[in-house]
Write a protein that holds these residues in place. Structure first.
Motif, PDB file in Angstrom:
ATOM      1  N   SER A  73       0.868  -1.246   0.060  1.00 14.13           N
ATOM      2  CA  SER A  73       0.010   0.029   0.120  1.00 14.13           C
ATOM      3  C   SER A  73       0.834   1.234   0.020  1.00 14.13           C
ATOM      4  O   SER A  73       0.442   2.377  -0.343  1.00 14.13           O
ATOM      5  CB  SER A  73      -1.137   0.069   1.226  1.00 14.13           C
ATOM      6  OG  SER A  73      -0.200  -0.063   2.394  1.00 14.13           O
ATOM      7  N   ASP A  74       2.132   0.993   0.455  1.00 16.65           N
ATOM      8  CA  ASP A  74       3.184   2.148   0.567  1.00 16.65           C
ATOM      9  C   ASP A  74       4.417   1.955  -0.752  1.00 16.65           C
ATOM     10  O   ASP A  74       4.786   0.363  -0.391  1.00 16.65           O
ATOM     11  CB  ASP A  74       3.803   2.583   1.813  1.00 16.65           C
ATOM     12  CG  ASP A  74       2.491   3.258   2.765  1.00 16.65           C
ATOM     13  OD1 ASP A  74       1.980   4.124   2.202  1.00 16.65           O
ATOM     14  OD2 ASP A  74       2.466   2.575   4.085  1.00 16.65           O
ATOM     15  N   ARG A  75       4.742   2.769  -1.177  1.00 17.36           N
ATOM     16  CA  ARG A  75       5.412   2.628  -2.357  1.00 17.36           C
ATOM     17  C   ARG A  75       6.972   3.117  -2.189  1.00 17.36           C
ATOM     18  O   ARG A  75       7.022   4.475  -2.055  1.00 17.36           O
ATOM     19  CB  ARG A  75       5.097   2.900  -3.672  1.00 17.36           C
ATOM     20  CG  ARG A  75       5.843   2.631  -4.835  1.00 17.36           C
ATOM     21  CD  ARG A  75       5.092   3.057  -6.069  1.00 17.36           C
ATOM     22  NE  ARG A  75       5.793   2.908  -7.392  1.00 17.36           N
ATOM     23  CZ  ARG A  75       5.400   1.709  -7.948  1.00 17.36           C
ATOM     24  NH1 ARG A  75       4.466   0.874  -7.543  1.00 17.36           N
ATOM     25  NH2 ARG A  75       6.119   1.225  -9.239  1.00 17.36           N
ATOM     26  N   PRO A  76       7.962   2.408  -2.252  1.00 16.13           N
ATOM     27  CA  PRO A  76       9.205   3.146  -1.808  1.00 16.13           C
ATOM     28  C   PRO A  76      10.008   3.789  -3.033  1.00 16.13           C
ATOM     29  O   PRO A  76       9.635   3.152  -4.207  1.00 16.13           O
ATOM     30  CB  PRO A  76      10.339   1.807  -1.600  1.00 16.13           C
ATOM     31  CG  PRO A  76       9.697   0.620  -1.902  1.00 16.13           C
ATOM     32  CD  PRO A  76       8.289   0.716  -2.067  1.00 16.13           C
ATOM     33  N   ILE A  77      10.310   5.055  -3.073  1.00 15.80           N
ATOM     34  CA  ILE A  77      10.785   5.711  -4.308  1.00 15.80           C
ATOM     35  C   ILE A  77      12.359   5.724  -4.330  1.00 15.80           C
ATOM     36  O   ILE A  77      12.782   6.439  -3.294  1.00 15.80           O
ATOM     37  CB  ILE A  77      10.003   7.020  -4.493  1.00 15.80           C
ATOM     38  CG1 ILE A  77       8.673   6.758  -4.485  1.00 15.80           C
ATOM     39  CG2 ILE A  77      10.615   7.592  -5.797  1.00 15.80           C
ATOM     40  CD1 ILE A  77       7.890   5.937  -5.727  1.00 15.80           C
ATOM     41  N   PHE A  78      13.121   5.113  -5.075  1.00 15.26           N
ATOM     42  CA  PHE A  78      14.470   5.472  -4.896  1.00 15.26           C
ATOM     43  C   PHE A  78      14.988   6.393  -5.702  1.00 15.26           C
ATOM     44  O   PHE A  78      14.757   6.844  -7.030  1.00 15.26           O
ATOM     45  CB  PHE A  78      15.259   4.153  -5.495  1.00 15.26           C
ATOM     46  CG  PHE A  78      16.448   4.048  -5.708  1.00 15.26           C
ATOM     47  CD1 PHE A  78      17.450   4.170  -4.468  1.00 15.26           C
ATOM     48  CD2 PHE A  78      17.504   3.762  -6.819  1.00 15.26           C
ATOM     49  CE1 PHE A  78      18.707   3.996  -4.446  1.00 15.26           C
ATOM     50  CE2 PHE A  78      18.730   3.800  -6.818  1.00 15.26           C
ATOM     51  CZ  PHE A  78      19.511   3.732  -5.419  1.00 15.26           C
ATOM     52  N   ASN A  79      15.930   7.327  -4.983  1.00 10.39           N
ATOM     53  CA  ASN A  79      16.611   8.493  -5.683  1.00 10.39           C
ATOM     54  C   ASN A  79      18.174   8.262  -6.120  1.00 10.39           C
ATOM     55  O   ASN A  79      18.814   8.409  -4.855  1.00 10.39           O
ATOM     56  CB  ASN A  79      16.192   9.850  -4.966  1.00 10.39           C
ATOM     57  CG  ASN A  79      16.623  11.135  -5.638  1.00 10.39           C
ATOM     58  OD1 ASN A  79      17.710  10.884  -6.533  1.00 10.39           O
ATOM     59  ND2 ASN A  79      16.065  12.222  -5.352  1.00 10.39           N
ATOM     60  N   LYS A 103      15.914  11.668   2.453  1.00  8.79           N
ATOM     61  CA  LYS A 103      16.579  10.364   2.267  1.00  8.79           C
ATOM     62  C   LYS A 103      16.725   9.876   0.820  1.00  8.79           C
ATOM     63  O   LYS A 103      16.019  10.283   0.000  1.00  8.79           O
ATOM     64  CB  LYS A 103      15.718   9.388   3.169  1.00  8.79           C
ATOM     65  CG  LYS A 103      15.488   9.454   4.480  1.00  8.79           C
ATOM     66  CD  LYS A 103      14.641   8.674   5.141  1.00  8.79           C
ATOM     67  CE  LYS A 103      14.749   8.818   6.882  1.00  8.79           C
ATOM     68  NZ  LYS A 103      15.533   7.914   7.376  1.00  8.79           N
ATOM     69  N   ALA A 104      17.424   8.937   0.623  1.00  8.69           N
ATOM     70  CA  ALA A 104      17.354   8.382  -0.906  1.00  8.69           C
ATOM     71  C   ALA A 104      16.301   7.496  -1.349  1.00  8.69           C
ATOM     72  O   ALA A 104      15.926   7.330  -2.213  1.00  8.69           O
ATOM     73  CB  ALA A 104      18.702   7.651  -1.240  1.00  8.69           C
ATOM     74  N   ILE A 105      15.510   7.041  -0.184  1.00 11.81           N
ATOM     75  CA  ILE A 105      14.499   6.047  -0.515  1.00 11.81           C
ATOM     76  C   ILE A 105      13.502   6.767   0.284  1.00 11.81           C
ATOM     77  O   ILE A 105      13.662   7.177   1.536  1.00 11.81           O
ATOM     78  CB  ILE A 105      14.559   4.611   0.108  1.00 11.81           C
ATOM     79  CG1 ILE A 105      15.698   3.892  -0.934  1.00 11.81           C
ATOM     80  CG2 ILE A 105      13.271   4.047  -0.390  1.00 11.81           C
ATOM     81  CD1 ILE A 105      15.945   2.510  -0.464  1.00 11.81           C
ATOM     82  N   THR A 106      12.175   7.275  -0.388  1.00 14.32           N
ATOM     83  CA  THR A 106      11.033   7.923   0.461  1.00 14.32           C
ATOM     84  C   THR A 106       9.980   7.129   0.135  1.00 14.32           C
ATOM     85  O   THR A 106       9.958   6.298  -0.873  1.00 14.32           O
ATOM     86  CB  THR A 106      10.897   9.226  -0.015  1.00 14.32           C
ATOM     87  OG1 THR A 106      10.825   9.381  -1.318  1.00 14.32           O
ATOM     88  CG2 THR A 106      12.037  10.241   0.492  1.00 14.32           C
ATOM     89  N   MET A 107       9.037   7.041   1.024  1.00 15.53           N
ATOM     90  CA  MET A 107       7.638   6.038   0.799  1.00 15.53           C
ATOM     91  C   MET A 107       6.480   7.123   0.423  1.00 15.53           C
ATOM     92  O   MET A 107       6.277   8.040   0.824  1.00 15.53           O
ATOM     93  CB  MET A 107       7.036   5.483   2.103  1.00 15.53           C
ATOM     94  CG  MET A 107       8.395   4.548   2.679  1.00 15.53           C
ATOM     95  SD  MET A 107       8.717   3.124   1.621  1.00 15.53           S
ATOM     96  CE  MET A 107       7.441   2.203   1.579  1.00 15.53           C
ATOM     97  N   GLU A 108       5.794   6.656  -0.540  1.00 12.57           N
ATOM     98  CA  GLU A 108       4.790   7.390  -1.155  1.00 12.57           C
ATOM     99  C   GLU A 108       3.673   6.365  -0.901  1.00 12.57           C
ATOM    100  O   GLU A 108       3.656   5.350  -1.122  1.00 12.57           O
ATOM    101  CB  GLU A 108       5.006   7.665  -2.527  1.00 12.57           C
ATOM    102  CG  GLU A 108       5.690   8.871  -2.594  1.00 12.57           C
ATOM    103  CD  GLU A 108       5.930   9.309  -4.398  1.00 12.57           C
ATOM    104  OE1 GLU A 108       5.265   8.553  -5.046  1.00 12.57           O
ATOM    105  OE2 GLU A 108       6.733  10.021  -4.488  1.00 12.57           O
ATOM    106  N   LYS A 109       2.341   6.981  -0.888  1.00 10.22           N
ATOM    107  CA  LYS A 109       0.911   6.254  -1.153  1.00 10.22           C
ATOM    108  C   LYS A 109       0.958   5.579  -2.389  1.00 10.22           C
ATOM    109  O   LYS A 109       1.211   6.088  -3.365  1.00 10.22           O
ATOM    110  CB  LYS A 109      -0.008   6.947  -0.581  1.00 10.22           C
ATOM    111  CG  LYS A 109      -0.370   7.424   0.647  1.00 10.22           C
ATOM    112  CD  LYS A 109      -0.932   6.177   1.498  1.00 10.22           C
ATOM    113  CE  LYS A 109      -0.990   6.299   2.929  1.00 10.22           C
ATOM    114  NZ  LYS A 109      -0.600   5.088   3.715  1.00 10.22           N
ATOM    115  N   GLU A 110       0.721   4.212  -2.526  1.00  7.01           N
ATOM    116  CA  GLU A 110       0.645   3.577  -3.596  1.00  7.01           C
ATOM    117  C   GLU A 110      -0.521   4.073  -4.536  1.00  7.01           C
ATOM    118  O   GLU A 110      -0.413   4.422  -5.729  1.00  7.01           O
ATOM    119  CB  GLU A 110       0.236   1.870  -3.362  1.00  7.01           C
ATOM    120  CG  GLU A 110       0.420   1.206  -4.450  1.00  7.01           C
ATOM    121  CD  GLU A 110       1.884   1.028  -5.127  1.00  7.01           C
ATOM    122  OE1 GLU A 110       1.900   0.716  -6.279  1.00  7.01           O
ATOM    123  OE2 GLU A 110       2.810   0.922  -4.201  1.00  7.01           O
TER     124      GLU A 110
END
Lengths: 98, 193, 386
Positions: free
Chosen positions: A32-38, A89-96
Motif C-alpha cells: 500500500s506504500d511504495r518506496p521511491i529510490f533517488n 533520504k535516498a528512499i522515500t515512501m509514497e502512497k501506492e
C-alpha cells in the motif's frame, strides 16, 4: 487459480521442498506504500539492501544499489527508515494509491 | 518362581555404601553364573538418612520386578538403625540377619527382640577402621554375608572383587588391599549365637 | 555375546556407545540422568566420537537433535517425565519432517505432585506425536530395543522412543548379554540420509509453512508411515532373533494358547505377571499374559486375535486418562476388540502411579477378580486408598 495440488503420493516425504521458491511468489501486490529510490542522493551504503526482509533492493552489475524490485517489495518501509542520508533520504515512501 | 529366588535386603545410612555393596554382591554372583538383580530403594538421598538396597539371586532367569518384602537375609550396616528402622520387617521364619556391631550375637538378638531368626554379628566398623583406615562397613559386611549366605565360592568371588576394585581405584592400591583384607577378616570373624 | 551386570540406564548407554551416534544433544533428568552421564564418560574416554551438545533445556535438546537429524546425522538423546514434556512441542515436528531420532526414555510420573518414580504418563501422553514407541520389560530389552530402534528409525524415517520403567529397570542391575561392538555396528549398519539439508548443491527447504492446501497430505504421510512401520519393526526383531537368539515382535503372548483369564500390560510389570502366571498355571489355572511391547504403531489386529479366545481380560494401565472413562491402553485394546465376533469381558486397572509398587499378590488379586468379572466396575484402581 486452478493450480494442480500434489497428492500424498506425489509429495516428497517429510515436508522436503525445493529451495528458493519464494521468487515465484509475487508479493508486490500486497503493497500500500511504495518506496521511491533517488539515485542522485544514494551514497551506496547498502543498509537498505541489508535490512530488506524480501530481498527487493536491486543491485546493478557493479553491485551498486540501483532500484526496487516492485514484484516482490511489500512496501514495509524498512529501507526508507534505515536510509542514513540527510536531510533528504535516498528512499522515500509514497502512497501506492493517491 | 519366587521360592527359587534368594532375596537380600541391605540397611544402611546414606554414604555407607549399601547400594555399592548390593551392586558388588550382585556382580559377584553374576560371575558365578547366577541370574541377579541389585537395586536401591530411592527416597530422599541425604548423607546419614536411612536407606535400603536389595538383591535377588537365582539359578533361573529372574522376571519379577516388584520390591522385596520377604527377604531371606537382611544385612544391617549400621547398628544405630535398630529401633529406628524395622530391620526385621518381613524376614522369613528361617531367615537370617547380619548386624555390624561390637556386641555379642546374644545382645544383638535381645536388642532386635527376635527368637526364631538367626542373628549373626561382625564388627565391620572395627575391621574397616583397622584395614581401610576409615569406618566404611560395606565391604566387610559383604565378606560376612558371603560366609552366611554360602551361595558363592569365596576364593573365586574375592578374586572377582579384586579385579572390580582395581578398575575403580586404579591409582589407590592401598584401598584395594585394605578392602580385600576387610572382606577376608569379616568372613572369618562373623559369628552367631 | 558379552555377559555383564547392567542397570537399564547402563544398558542403554552401552547401546549408545556401540551405536556411536553423530550427535547427542541432551539435558539430563532423573531417573534418566545416568544414560547421558555414562555416555559423556564414554566420550571423555575417547570411546565414541559423537558431537555432544550440552544444552540448556529439553526443548533445546530436541530442537538441536532435529537440526542435526535434518542435516543427515545419526542422532540420539535421553530424557524422562517433565523433560519429555518440555520436548512435546518439537516431537510432532520431528515426525512430520520424518527424522529418525532415537530417544532413550525412562518412564517417570508427570508432575504434579512432583514425583520421580515410575509410571507411563510421560510417554503415553506423547502417543499421538508420530513417534514409534517401544516399552522394555527389563535391562536386556532396553539394550536390544535401543539397537533395533536405530534400524527401525532409519528404515521408516520415523523417530523412535524406547522406554524403561524409572528406577524399577533404570536403576536395577541385571544380567544382560551384549553384542560384541563390531557385531552391534554391523547390525545397525551405515546411515545415509536421502536428502540432507546441508547438501548445498541440491538445496532444499524443510518445515515450511503448510496451510489448508498441504498440511493434511503431509499429516497423512506420517500416519501412513506409522502404520507401515509394523513390518520394519517385526523385521528388525526377527533379524535380531535369528542372529542373536532373542526374537521380538509387536506383542508377546505368554501361556496364552488356552488362557481364559488374561492380563494385558506394558513394561516391567509383565515380568512380575509372568511369575504369577507360572505359579497359577502350576495350580492348574488357565491364565495368561499379553505383553504390548510396541504401543505405536498400535498392534490392534494382533491384540484382537490374541485375545479372541479369552473369557475375561484385565488391561493394566500405568497412567490415568482424565477422560471420565478407561485409561489409554485399555481404551485402545477395547476398541481393537470391538469388531471381533468373539470378545472377552474386559476391565481396566489403573495401577502403579508415581512408582507405587505392584507385587505378586496385587497381580494374583487381579487374576482372582477376573473369575467374577461381571461384578467388577469397568475401571478399577489397584491399591489406591479409598
Amino acid at each position: 487459480m486452478s493450480k494442480k495440488l500434489l497428492s500424498v503420493k506425489e509429495l516428497p516425504k517429510g515436508d522436503v521442498l525445493e529451495a528458493g521458491t519464494a521468487i515465484l511468489f509475487e508479493t508486490g501486490d500486497w503493497r500500500s506504500d511504495r518506496p521511491i529510490f533517488n539515485k542522485e542522493l544514494c551514497i551506496d551504503c547498502k543498509r537498505c539492501w541489508l535490512y530488506c526482509p524480501d530481498m527487493s533492493i536491486l543491485l546493478d552489475e557493479n553491485k551498486k544499489v540501483s532500484g526496487i524490485d516492485y514484484k516482490h517489495c511489500k512496501g514495509c518501509g524498512i529501507c526508507s527508515f534505515e536510509c542514513p542520508v540527510k536531510p533528504n533520504k535516498a528512499i522515500t515512501m509514497e502512497k501506492e494509491v493517491k | 518362581m519366587s521360592k527359587d529366588i534368594f532375596e537380600v535386603r541391605w540397611h544402611g545410612r546414606g554414604g555407607q555404601g549399601a547400594k555399592t555393596a548390593a551392586l558388588l554382591f550382585g556382580d559377584s554372583a553374576l560371575d558365578s553364573g547366577m541370574y541377579i538383580q541389585a537395586f536401591p530403594e530411592y527416597g530422599p538421598e541425604r548423607m546419614g538418612a536411612p536407606v535400603a538396597s536389595f538383591n535377588r539371586l537365582s539359578k533361573k532367569p529372574i522376571n519379577v520386578h516388584c520390591s522385596i518384602s520377604n527377604p531371606d537375609l537382611v544385612v544391617v550396616l549400621d547398628p544405630s538403625l535398630i529401633g529406628k528402622v524395622n530391620v526385621i520387617e518381613g524376614l522369613q521364619e528361617e531367615g537370617k540377619i547380619i548386624v555390624n556391631s561390637s556386641l555379642s550375637p546374644k545382645e544383638v538378638s535381645e536388642k532386635l527382640g527376635v527368637k526364631n531368626i538367626k542373628v549373626y554379628v561382625v564388627d565391620a566398623s572395627g575391621i574397616s577402621k583397622e584395614t581401610i583406615g576409615r569406618d566404611i562397613p560395606n565391604t566387610p559386611m559383604l565378606g560376612a554375608m558371603l560366609k552366611v549366605s554360602g551361595l558363592l565360592d569365596f576364593d573365586k568371588t574375592i578374586k572377582g572383587i579384586e579385579i572390580k576394585l582395581k578398575k575403580k581405584f586404579a591409582s589407590k592400591p592401598e584401598i584395594i588391599e585394605g578392602n580385600i583384607k576387610a572382606i577376608k577378616r569379616a568372613y572369618e570373624e562373623v559369628k552367631s549365637a | 555375546m558379552v555377559v555383564a551386570a547392567k542397570t537399564g540406564n547402563e544398558a542403554m548407554a552401552e547401546a549408545m556407545r556401540q551405536i556411536n551416534p553423530d550427535v547427542v544433544a541432551a539435558y539430563p533428568i532423573t531417573p534418566a540422568t545416568e544414560v547421558v552421564m555414562i555416555f559423556a564418560q564414554f566420550l571423555a574416554d575417547g570411546l565414541v566420537d559423537t558431537e555432544y551438545i550440552p544444552v540448556e533445556s529439553e526443548h533445546s535438546a530436541m530442537s538441536a537433535c532435529l537440526g542435526a537429524a535434518a542435516a543427515g546425522a545419526r542422532v540420539m538423546t535421553s530424557t524422562s517425565s517433565q523433560g519429555l514434556a518440555l520436548m512435546y512441542e518439537i516431537l510432532p515436528i520431528v515426525s512430520a519432517l520424518r527424522l529418525p531420532i532415537v530417544v532413550c526414555e525412562v518412564n517417570r510420573a508427570l508432575s504434579g505432585p512432583i514425583n520421580i518414580h515410575c509410571d507411563h504418563s510421560d510417554t503415553i501422553a506423547a502417543r499421538d506425536f508420530g513417534w514409534v514407541q517401544i516399552y522394555a520389560e527389563n535391562s536386556q530389552e532396553a539394550y536390544d530395543g535401543t539397537l533395533q530402534a536405530v534400524k527401525i528409525a532409519e528404515k521408516t524415517s520415523l523417530p523412535v522412543m524406547v522406554s524403561t520403567d524409572g528406577f524399577i529397570i533404570s536403576h536395577c542391575m541385571e544380567k544382560i548379554e551384549m553384542l560384541p561392538d563390531d557385531e552391534a555396528k554391523k547390525f545397525i549398519g551405515e546411515y545415509k540420509m536421502e536428502k540432507s539439508v546441508l547438501d548445498i548443491k541440491n538445496p532444499t527447504t524443510r518445515g515450511a509453512l503448510d496451510l489448508q492446501d498441504y498440511y493434511f497430505e503431509h499429516r497423512y504421510q506420517t500416519s501412513e508411515a506409522i502404520l507401515n512401520a509394523k513390518n520394519p519393526i517385526l523385521e528388525a526383531g526377527e533379524e535380531f532373533g535369528n542372529k542373536y537368539g532373542r526374537k521380538y515382535g509387536l506383542i508377546e503372548e505368554y501361556k496364552m494358547e488356552d488362557a481364559e483369564r488374561v492380563i494385558v500390560a506394558l513394561g516391567s510389570t509383565c515380568g512380575t505377571t509372568r511369575d504369577v502366571v507360572d505359579e497359577l498355571r502350576g495350580k492348574g489355572e488357565k491364565v495368561g499374559l499379553l505383553k504390548i511391547r510396541v504401543f505405536r504403531p498400535f498392534p490392534a489386529q494382533e491384540i484382537a486375535t490374541a485375545l479372541s479366545n479369552a473369557k475375561s481380560v484385565a488391561v493394566l494401565d500405568r497412567s490415568d486418562s482424565y477422560s471420565g472413562q478407561g485409561s489409554p491402553v485399555y481404551v485402545e485394546v477395547l476398541s481393537a476388540l470391538f469388531k471381533n465376533d468373539k470378545k472377552p469381558k474386559i476391565v481396566n486397572y489403573v495401577y502403579g502411579l508415581g512408582g507405587r509398587d505392584i507385587n505378586l499378590e496385587d497381580i494374583k488379586s487381579v487374576f482372582e477378580n477376573l473369575k467374577k468379572v461381571d461384578q467388577l466396575e469397568e475401571k478399577n484402581y489397584l491399591g489406591v486408598r479409598m
